[in-house]
Design a protein around this motif. Structure first.
Motif, short mmCIF file in Angstrom:
data_model
loop_
_atom_site.label_atom_id
_atom_site.label_comp_id
_atom_site.label_asym_id
_atom_site.label_seq_id
_atom_site.Cartn_x
_atom_site.Cartn_y
_atom_site.Cartn_z
N GLN A 15 2.51 -5.08 -10.10
CA GLN A 15 2.16 -3.73 -9.68
C GLN A 15 2.96 -2.67 -10.45
O GLN A 15 2.40 -1.67 -10.90
CB GLN A 15 2.40 -3.56 -8.19
CG GLN A 15 2.07 -2.16 -7.67
CD GLN A 15 2.12 -2.10 -6.15
OE1 GLN A 15 1.76 -3.04 -5.48
NE2 GLN A 15 2.57 -0.96 -5.61
N THR A 61 3.94 5.61 -5.89
CA THR A 61 3.84 5.61 -7.36
C THR A 61 2.74 6.55 -7.86
O THR A 61 2.70 6.87 -9.05
CB THR A 61 3.56 4.19 -7.88
OG1 THR A 61 2.41 3.65 -7.23
CG2 THR A 61 4.74 3.27 -7.62
N GLU A 62 1.86 7.00 -6.98
CA GLU A 62 0.84 7.97 -7.39
C GLU A 62 1.46 9.33 -7.68
O GLU A 62 0.93 10.11 -8.48
CB GLU A 62 -0.22 8.10 -6.30
CG GLU A 62 -1.13 6.89 -6.18
CD GLU A 62 -2.06 6.97 -4.97
OE1 GLU A 62 -2.00 8.01 -4.26
OE2 GLU A 62 -2.80 6.02 -4.71
N LYS A 63 2.60 9.61 -7.04
CA LYS A 63 3.25 10.91 -7.21
C LYS A 63 4.56 10.83 -8.00
O LYS A 63 4.98 11.79 -8.63
CB LYS A 63 3.56 11.52 -5.84
CG LYS A 63 2.32 11.83 -5.02
CD LYS A 63 2.72 12.45 -3.68
CE LYS A 63 1.49 12.77 -2.83
NZ LYS A 63 1.86 13.35 -1.52
N LYS A 123 7.59 8.19 -10.23
CA LYS A 123 7.87 6.97 -10.98
C LYS A 123 8.94 6.15 -10.25
O LYS A 123 9.89 6.69 -9.72
CB LYS A 123 8.37 7.34 -12.38
CG LYS A 123 8.72 6.14 -13.25
CD LYS A 123 9.29 6.61 -14.58
CE LYS A 123 9.74 5.43 -15.41
NZ LYS A 123 10.36 5.86 -16.69
N HIS A 176 0.83 -1.21 0.00
CA HIS A 176 0.00 0.00 0.00
C HIS A 176 0.87 1.26 0.00
O HIS A 176 0.57 2.22 -0.72
CB HIS A 176 -0.91 -0.01 1.23
CG HIS A 176 -1.78 1.21 1.33
ND1 HIS A 176 -2.82 1.46 0.45
CD2 HIS A 176 -1.74 2.27 2.21
CE1 HIS A 176 -3.39 2.62 0.76
NE2 HIS A 176 -2.76 3.13 1.83
N LYS A 231 2.24 1.87 -3.39
CA LYS A 231 1.22 2.42 -4.29
C LYS A 231 1.11 3.92 -4.11
O LYS A 231 0.98 4.68 -5.09
CB LYS A 231 -0.12 1.75 -4.03
CG LYS A 231 -0.26 0.36 -4.64
CD LYS A 231 -1.65 -0.22 -4.36
CE LYS A 231 -1.79 -1.60 -4.99
NZ LYS A 231 -3.11 -2.22 -4.70
N LYS A 232 1.16 4.36 -2.86
CA LYS A 232 1.07 5.80 -2.58
C LYS A 232 2.26 6.54 -3.21
O LYS A 232 2.10 7.64 -3.75
CB LYS A 232 1.05 6.03 -1.07
CG LYS A 232 -0.28 5.69 -0.42
CD LYS A 232 -0.20 5.73 1.09
CE LYS A 232 0.17 7.12 1.59
NZ LYS A 232 0.22 7.17 3.07
#
Length: 602
Positions: free
Chosen positions: A567, A538-540, A542, A532, A535-536
């Motif tokens: 993922q 990779t939202e902002k 690379k 998790h 994922k956070k």
């Protein structure tokens, strides 16, 4: 020859003068070192042996027997390299045979012991080769015995020295590699230089040879820049040496057992001590076996293959150095000519070399069978000095990226040595990665790419310092005890986590200190927390690259690899077992993921 006595003080002085003469000649020996491998360190190895002899014979002796006992003991402790261990066995052979003589202080007994010791020197070598040190030793000893009508060592030794010189010159004709390079054997010349100083001491009495030893008594172990063009790639990678105490087997039994592990095998044994030298691809297995027949006291493993590659096809003018905390595949390290300073692991009374004489899976087995807590220590000052001595002759600049300074004293040790570097032409920069394990490894990969792309040294240093904050490691820990014991996380936080029986996620803060970044009540929940968090991220940003590492938990690591590949959309740069020194603090069963965050402009 009559039974003229040897003055034990003169004998001790002669050994010391021979040692100083050899130390003074170490650079020349390094330059002509082509057999059995061209690693430019025969002079340095023999100088190290002679330095030990000087140190161990400072105290007063009381007889010829006492002098030879001190020399024998010191030579086993200080022997390094093929020639050094042959030296050690020969000196021990002289002492052993003197003990069998009735008149232990007579010239006759000494000369007889010198000759009888030849067989012990030969027996120390698994495959004796003529045209090397062993040939000159034999020639000298036999010449001493052949001139038995001459009275006194001051007259006997010069005649034997002439014969030894002829044998030395002839080594060039006896080995093809010496003939191609038009040099004499380095080990043979080392022995000749020693007996030359030894002889001069008896002839000139108390006239001392001028020493090139530093005022503090240390020797800089220089490695020659000269590379002989006709040398070949070593068959085995590591030049491995071990000093054993409490040895239970004979020299012949040890030779027989170790033959399967490599070549250039030499074993010197005396009074339950043994010095072993072998070229091997399996130094960890060599040490594992030797641990069953004695107590390892010292060990060394030099990467001859990496040295050869740097000598023959260096990839850059900038040397990249890290420590063994950095987790990187061994193949990548070798192919990219990355130099690694190994950490030391102490289990009981035995000190191991991280990733070389011990792997993490072996550590867990050994640690389980040992009651005390294993400890680790940073590379020694001498280890760093020796590496820098080699690198200075090969590179224009040296970039060292260490484990986080908050986790280890390695940064301080390397900086201290860097201050002492006297070569005006070599620049050294030591950088705190503020990372460890695979995160440190990924930073090394990025630095290597900058080096290979041809950026200037200053540009690379600036980029590494800026980039190091963009790496992150998240560790799923099964058992917190190792991290608490090693101080990787604060004790009070760890104890609270243990009390409520949670499985923490461990990371590093911006300064490289360990911290607990999340909690779960199971390893599965722990894993979900890490995924998790990724994922956070990779939202902002690379994810440019990542790696999965584990502490004897390959199945969990494979599961992580598969989930993260799905993922991120690409496989990890590597998946591997963590280094032993990291395994000590992470604990068995730990799995971690390290990432490099790619921000704009990087």
């Amino acid at each position: 020859m009559n039974s003229q006595s040897i003055d034990y003080k003169e004998l001790l002085f002669a050994f010391q003068q021979g040692a100083i003469q050899l130390i003074n000649g170490k650079q020349e020996l390094n330059q002509i070192n082509v057999f059995p491998v061209s690693d430019g360190d025969t002079g340095s190895n023999l100088a190290s042996l002679m330095q030990t002899i000087l140190e161990e014979t400072k105290d007063e002796a009381f007889s010829v027997e006492d002098v030879l006992e001190k020399i024998a003991d010191a030579s086993l402790i200080g022997a390094r390299g093929n020639s050094g261990i042959i030296f050690a066995q020969y000196f021990n052979g002289i002492y052993n045979n003197l003990l069998l003589q009735e008149e232990k202080n007579s010239v006759t007994s000494f000369v007889k012991s010198v000759k009888l010791a030849i067989s012990e020197a030969y027996q120390a070598i698994s495959n004796p080769v003529e045209g090397t040190i062993i040939t000159v030793i034999r020639t000298w000893a036999e010449a001493l015995n052949e001139n038995e009508q001459v009275h006194g060592l001051e007259k006997l030794l010069p005649k034997a020295l002439i014969e030894a010189e002829h044998a030395l010159k002839n080594t060039t004709k006896q080995l093809k590699v010496l003939q191609r390079n038009q040099v004499v054997d380095a080990g043979a010349k080392g022995f000749y230089i020693f007996i030359e100083g030894f002889t001069q001491a008896f002839v000139n009495k108390q006239t001392a040879i001028k020493s090139n030893i530093d005022s503090n008594g240390s020797i800089k172990l220089e490695v020659s820049e000269a590379l002989h063009p006709n040398t070949s790639e070593p068959k085995f990678r590591y030049c491995t040496e071990v000093l054993l105490d409490q040895v239970t087997l004979s020299k012949e039994e040890i030779l027989e057992e170790l033959n399967a592990y490599g070549d250039s095998l030499i074993v010197a044994v005396n009074r339950k001590k043994a010095r072993i030298h072998i070229h091997s691809n399996q130094p960890d297995q060599v040490l594992s076996y030797l641990s069953t027949i004695g107590q390892p006291v010292q060990q060394k493993a030099d990467d001859m293959l990496l040295q050869y590659q740097v000598n023959t096809h260096k990839k850059s003018s900038i040397a990249l150095v890290t420590d063994s905390v950095a987790d990187l595949p061994a193949e990548y390290v070798l192919n990219n000519q990355i130099h690694v300073l190994p950490m030391n692991i102490l289990i009981g009374n035995t000190s191991y070399i991280d990733k070389i004489t011990i792997q993490s899976h072996q550590f867990f087995k050994l640690d389980k069978n040992h009651s005390g807590r294993a400890t680790s220590s940073q590379p020694t000052l001498k280890t760093v000095e020796n590496l820098f001595s080699f690198l200075e002759t090969k590179y224009e600049a040296i970039l060292v990226i260490t484990v986080a300074g908050k986790l280890s004293g390695t940064l301080h040790t390397v900086k201290e040595v860097a201050k002492r570097v006297t070569s005006a032409g070599t620049r050294i920069e030591v950088i705190d990665s503020k990372q460890n394990s695979a995160a440190q490894g990924l930073l090394i990969m990025r630095a290597n790419e900058w080096i290979q792309s041809g950026l200037s040294f200053d540009e690379i240093v600036a980029k590494v310092k800026k980039k190091r904050s963009q790496f992150k490691i998240l560790v799923s820990v099964d058992n917190l005890d190792p991290m608490i014991d090693s101080g990787r996380i604060p004790q009070f936080v760890g104890k609270i986590a243990k009390k409520i029986n949670v499985k923490p996620v461990v990371s590093l803060n911006e300064e490289g200190e360990g911290k607990l970044s999340n909690f779960a009540f199971s390893l599965e929940g722990n894993e979900k927390k890490i995924i998790h968090e990724l994922k956070k991220i990779t939202e902002k940003n690379k994810i440019k690259r990542y790696a999965v590492i584990h502490a004897n938990a390959e199945e969990r690591a494979i599961s992580w690899k598969n989930k993260l590949t799905k993922q991120f959309g690409f496989e990890p740069n590597f998946m591997m077992a963590i280094s032993t020194v990291v395994a000590m603090s992470a604990g068995q069963g730990s799995v971690a993921v390290a990432i490099e965050i790619e921000e704009s402009g990087n």
